[in-house]
Motif scaffolding. Structure first.
Motif, PDB file in Angstrom:
ATOM      1  N   GLY A 140       0.788  -1.227   0.000  1.00 12.97           N
ATOM      2  CA  GLY A 140       0.000   0.000   0.000  1.00 12.97           C
ATOM      3  C   GLY A 140       0.814   1.268   0.000  1.00 12.97           C
ATOM      4  N   ALA A 141       1.997   1.224   0.588  1.00 11.18           N
ATOM      5  CA  ALA A 141       2.839   2.420   0.644  1.00 11.18           C
ATOM      6  C   ALA A 141       3.738   2.547  -0.577  1.00 11.18           C
ATOM      7  CB  ALA A 141       3.701   2.401   1.902  1.00 11.18           C
ATOM      8  N   GLY A 142       3.874   1.479  -1.349  1.00 14.67           N
ATOM      9  CA  GLY A 142       4.919   1.449  -2.356  1.00 14.67           C
ATOM     10  C   GLY A 142       6.266   1.300  -1.666  1.00 14.67           C
ATOM     11  N   PRO A 143       7.360   1.444  -2.394  1.00 18.35           N
ATOM     12  CA  PRO A 143       8.682   1.336  -1.767  1.00 18.35           C
ATOM     13  C   PRO A 143       8.855   2.393  -0.679  1.00 18.35           C
ATOM     14  CG  PRO A 143       8.861   1.249  -4.165  1.00 18.35           C
ATOM     15  CD  PRO A 143       7.448   1.653  -3.857  1.00 18.35           C
ATOM     16  N   LEU A 144       9.293   1.969   0.492  1.00 14.88           N
ATOM     17  CA  LEU A 144       9.563   2.909   1.581  1.00 14.88           C
ATOM     18  C   LEU A 144      10.934   3.545   1.369  1.00 14.88           C
ATOM     19  CD1 LEU A 144       8.378   0.751   4.623  1.00 14.88           C
ATOM     20  CD2 LEU A 144       7.124   2.625   3.529  1.00 14.88           C
ATOM     21  N   HIS A 145      10.994   4.877   1.568  1.00 10.60           N
ATOM     22  CA  HIS A 145      12.280   5.552   1.373  1.00 10.60           C
ATOM     23  C   HIS A 145      12.761   6.289   2.616  1.00 10.60           C
ATOM     24  CE1 HIS A 145      10.067   9.362   0.988  1.00 10.60           C
ATOM     25  NE2 HIS A 145       9.237   8.708   0.207  1.00 10.60           N
ATOM     26  N   LEU A 146      11.860   6.543   3.592  1.00 11.03           N
ATOM     27  CA  LEU A 146      12.260   7.283   4.781  1.00 11.03           C
ATOM     28  C   LEU A 146      11.528   6.725   6.003  1.00 11.03           C
ATOM     29  CD1 LEU A 146      13.900   9.723   5.875  1.00 11.03           C
ATOM     30  CD2 LEU A 146      11.856  11.113   5.523  1.00 11.03           C
ATOM     31  N   ASN A 235       5.822   9.374  27.337  1.00  7.25           N
ATOM     32  CA  ASN A 235       6.208   8.119  26.675  1.00  7.25           C
ATOM     33  C   ASN A 235       5.895   8.249  25.187  1.00  7.25           C
ATOM     34  OD1 ASN A 235       7.367   5.455  27.249  1.00  7.25           O
ATOM     35  ND2 ASN A 235       5.471   4.677  26.369  1.00  7.25           N
ATOM     36  N   ALA A 236       6.534   9.212  24.566  1.00  2.00           N
ATOM     37  CA  ALA A 236       6.210   9.587  23.189  1.00  2.00           C
ATOM     38  C   ALA A 236       7.022   8.767  22.197  1.00  2.00           C
ATOM     39  CB  ALA A 236       6.446  11.078  22.973  1.00  2.00           C
ATOM     40  N   LEU A 237       6.527   7.571  21.898  1.00  2.00           N
ATOM     41  CA  LEU A 237       7.102   6.729  20.851  1.00  2.00           C
ATOM     42  C   LEU A 237       6.340   7.041  19.569  1.00  2.00           C
ATOM     43  CD1 LEU A 237       7.713   2.869  21.038  1.00  2.00           C
ATOM     44  CD2 LEU A 237       7.063   4.064  18.970  1.00  2.00           C
ATOM     45  N   ARG A 238       7.037   7.601  18.587  1.00  2.00           N
ATOM     46  CA  ARG A 238       6.399   8.035  17.346  1.00  2.00           C
ATOM     47  C   ARG A 238       7.185   7.512  16.160  1.00  2.00           C
ATOM     48  NH1 ARG A 238       5.612  14.288  19.465  1.00  2.00           N
ATOM     49  NH2 ARG A 238       4.077  13.771  21.089  1.00  2.00           N
ATOM     50  N   ILE A 239       6.481   6.892  15.224  1.00  2.00           N
ATOM     51  CA  ILE A 239       7.131   6.401  14.010  1.00  2.00           C
ATOM     52  C   ILE A 239       6.408   6.945  12.785  1.00  2.00           C
ATOM     53  CG2 ILE A 239       7.881   4.277  15.153  1.00  2.00           C
ATOM     54  CD1 ILE A 239       5.727   2.782  13.509  1.00  2.00           C
ATOM     55  N   SER A 240       7.168   7.134  11.722  1.00  2.00           N
ATOM     56  CA  SER A 240       6.601   7.488  10.425  1.00  2.00           C
ATOM     57  C   SER A 240       7.310   6.666   9.366  1.00  2.00           C
ATOM     58  CB  SER A 240       6.775   8.976  10.128  1.00  2.00           C
ATOM     59  OG  SER A 240       6.156   9.318   8.900  1.00  2.00           O
ATOM     60  N   LEU A 241       6.528   5.933   8.581  1.00  2.29           N
ATOM     61  CA  LEU A 241       7.043   5.146   7.473  1.00  2.29           C
ATOM     62  C   LEU A 241       6.561   5.806   6.192  1.00  2.29           C
ATOM     63  CD1 LEU A 241       7.328   3.209   9.895  1.00  2.29           C
ATOM     64  CD2 LEU A 241       6.620   1.342   8.411  1.00  2.29           C
ATOM     65  N   ASP A 242       7.479   6.407   5.451  1.00  2.00           N
ATOM     66  CA  ASP A 242       7.132   7.201   4.273  1.00  2.00           C
ATOM     67  C   ASP A 242       7.484   6.443   3.001  1.00  2.00           C
ATOM     68  OD1 ASP A 242       6.718   8.946   6.321  1.00  2.00           O
ATOM     69  OD2 ASP A 242       8.029  10.521   5.563  1.00  2.00           O
ATOM     70  N   GLY A 243       6.464   6.226   2.160  1.00  2.89           N
ATOM     71  CA  GLY A 243       6.663   5.490   0.928  1.00  2.89           C
ATOM     72  C   GLY A 243       6.311   6.294  -0.296  1.00  2.89           C
ATOM     73  N   GLU A 244       6.401   5.657  -1.440  1.00  2.00           N
ATOM     74  CA  GLU A 244       6.146   6.313  -2.717  1.00  2.00           C
ATOM     75  C   GLU A 244       4.681   6.693  -2.882  1.00  2.00           C
ATOM     76  OE1 GLU A 244       6.162   4.132  -6.750  1.00  2.00           O
ATOM     77  OE2 GLU A 244       8.206   4.910  -6.533  1.00  2.00           O
ATOM     78  N   ARG A 245       3.771   5.859  -2.346  1.00  2.00           N
ATOM     79  CA  ARG A 245       2.344   6.111  -2.529  1.00  2.00           C
ATOM     80  C   ARG A 245       1.618   6.504  -1.247  1.00  2.00           C
ATOM     81  NH1 ARG A 245       3.202   1.611  -5.852  1.00  2.00           N
ATOM     82  NH2 ARG A 245       2.448   0.130  -4.275  1.00  2.00           N
ATOM     83  N   ALA A 246       2.176   6.186  -0.092  1.00  2.00           N
ATOM     84  CA  ALA A 246       1.504   6.506   1.163  1.00  2.00           C
ATOM     85  C   ALA A 246       2.514   6.561   2.290  1.00  2.00           C
ATOM     86  CB  ALA A 246       0.417   5.478   1.476  1.00  2.00           C
TER      87      ALA A 246
END
Length: 347
Positions: A140-146, A235-246
Motif C-alpha cells: 500500500g505504501a509502495g517502496p519505503l524511502h524514509l 512516553n512519546a514513541l512516534r514512528i513514520s514510514l514514508d513510501g512512494e504512494r503513502a
C-alpha cells in the motif's frame, strides 16, 4: 506441565506488576514472586497476587510449581537468571535488554534454541502497528524511502534520580537507547520489514539521549531521536514510514489512531474501523471508543507467549532472537558514538 501455566516473577517493581496482570489475563497463575530480599518478596507476593514468596530468584526458578519464569529484575541480572531458567527446562520471558553485551545475548539465544523464550517488545501488539505492517507488506505504501521518528520520555529530566538504571554496572551503557531506543527500532523494523544495516550515532547526557541516522537493507534512510530528559514527554514513541504512494504514522500516546497520508491528503483510521485487516483486528479486543493501551499490549504479548508454550506460536511473537537484534543495534550505537563514525550493524 499444567494446562494452566504457573508463572514465577523475579523483580517486583513497576514492570513486575505489569507482568503479573498479564499472566492472569492470559489465564495463568502467579505462583511465586522473588524480590531483592526475602522480606520484600513477602510484601510483593501480596501486592502482585502471588500464591507465595520465593527467598531468591534461584529458588523461584527451581520451584516445581513454576512453569514460566518472568525475569523483571535489573539489567545486569538478566543473563544469569535466564540461563539458569533455560537449563531448568522453563519457558522464559525476559525483560529487555536481554543482555548488556552482544556476546551474552548471542549465548542466550543459543541456550534458548528449541524452547519458548520471549522478550516483551510489546508495542508490536498495538492494533495500529499491526495495521501498518499489513498495509506495508501488501504494497500500500509502495517502496519505503524514509523511516523516522522519536522515543521521548522525561522521567530523568531536571536531575531526577535514575535509580539502578543510572549505574552503568547495573543498567548498561548508553541506557536511554538500550532502554527505549531499541523499542523504537524493533517497531520500525517489524512494521516496515526493513533492517537497519549501518548507522551514525551521537550520545549525550551520560547516556540519557541519543540521535541516530541509519540506512536499511531495502534502500531507505532514516533517523530517530531518543531521550529520557525531554520535559513534557511522558512516553512519546512516534514512528513514520514514508513510501512512494503513502505514509503511515503512529504515536503510542494516541494509540487508537493511525494516520495515513497519500496524494489525496491526510486521514485518520481509528481502531476497530471496518478497513482494519484481520491481522490488526485480532488484537482489537474492545469495542471502538473504549481505549486500549499499554497493559492491553502486554496482555496480548503474554497470551501469545503462552499460546506458543501450548504449541501455537502466533505471527509476530518477539523472541530471544529479537532481543539479540536489540543488543546488536545497541552495540552499534555505542561503537558509533565512541568513534563518531558510521558503523555496520552486526547481523
Amino acid at each position: 506441565m499444567a494446562d494452566r501455566l504457573r508463572a514465577g516473577i523475579i523483580g517486583a517493581g513497576f514492570i513486575g506488576g505489569v507482568h503479573a496482570h498479564a499472566v492472569r489475563a492470559a489465564g495463568g497463575e502467579v505462583t511465586r514472586v522473588a524480590a531483592s530480599r526475602p522480606d520484600r518478596s513477602e510484601e510483593a507476593a501480596v501486592r502482585l497476587g502471588a500464591r507465595t514468596a520465593a527467598v531468591s530468584g534461584d529458588a523461584l526458578i527451581d520451584a516445581d510449581d513454576v512453569d514460566v519464569v518472568h525475569v523483571c529484575s535489573p539489567n545486569s541480572t538478566h543473563v544469569a537468571l535466564a540461563r539458569r531458567a533455560l537449563a531448568a527446562g522453563k519457558t522464559v520471558v525476559c525483560e529487555k535488554p536481554l543482555a548488556t553485551t552482544l556476546d551474552d545475548a548471542r549465548a542466550l539465544v543459543a541456550a534458548a534454541r528449541g524452547r519458548v523464550a520471549t522478550v516483551p517488545f510489546v508495542y508490536r501488539f498495538h492494533p495500529a502497528a499491526r495495521e501498518i505492517r499489513a498495509r506495508v507488506h501488501a504494497g500500500g505504501a509502495g517502496p519505503l524511502h524514509l523511516l523516522h521518528g522519536a522515543y521521548l520520555q522525561d522521567w530523568q529530566a531536571a536531575g531526577a534520580p535514575a535509580g539502578w538504571r543510572g549505574d552503568a554496572a547495573e543498567g548498561g551503557a548508553h541506557r536511554a537507547f538500550a532502554d527505549v531506543g531499541v523499542h523504537w527500532c524493533d517497531l520500525v523494523e517489524f512494521t516496515s520489514g526493513h533492517r537497519i544495516t549501518r548507522l551514525l550515532a551521537a550520545t549525550a547526557g551520560g547516556g540519557t539521549a541519543s540521535t541516530v541516522q541509519f540506512e536499511t537493507d531495502s534502500g531507505a534512510t532514516g533517523s530517530v531521536v531518543v531521550s529520557q530528559t525531554a520535559l513534557g514527554r511522558r512516553n512519546a514513541l512516534r514512528i513514520s514510514l514514508d513510501g512512494e504512494r503513502a505514509a503511515y504514522r503512529f504515536d503510542q500516546e494516541s494509540p487508537e489512531q493511525l494516520w495515513i497520508g497519500d496524494r489525496d491528503g491526510d486521514r485518520v483510521l481509528h481502531r476497530g474501523a471496518p478497513a482494519y485487516s484481520p491481522a490488526a483486528a485480532r488484537y482489537s479486543l474492545l469495542p471502538p471508543g473504549h481505549p486500549q493501551g499499554y497493559q492491553d499490549c502486554f496482555n496480548a504479548f503474554v497470551a501469545d507467549t503462552y499460546s506458543a508454550v501450548h504449541g501455537d506460536a502466533p505471527d509476530g511473537l518477539p523472541t530471544f532472537a529479537d532481543g539479540l537484534r536489540a543488543a546488536a543495534l545497541t552495540d552499534a550505537v555505542i561503537r558509533s558514538s565512541e568513534s563518531s563514525t558510521w558503523v555496520e550493524v552486526p547481523s
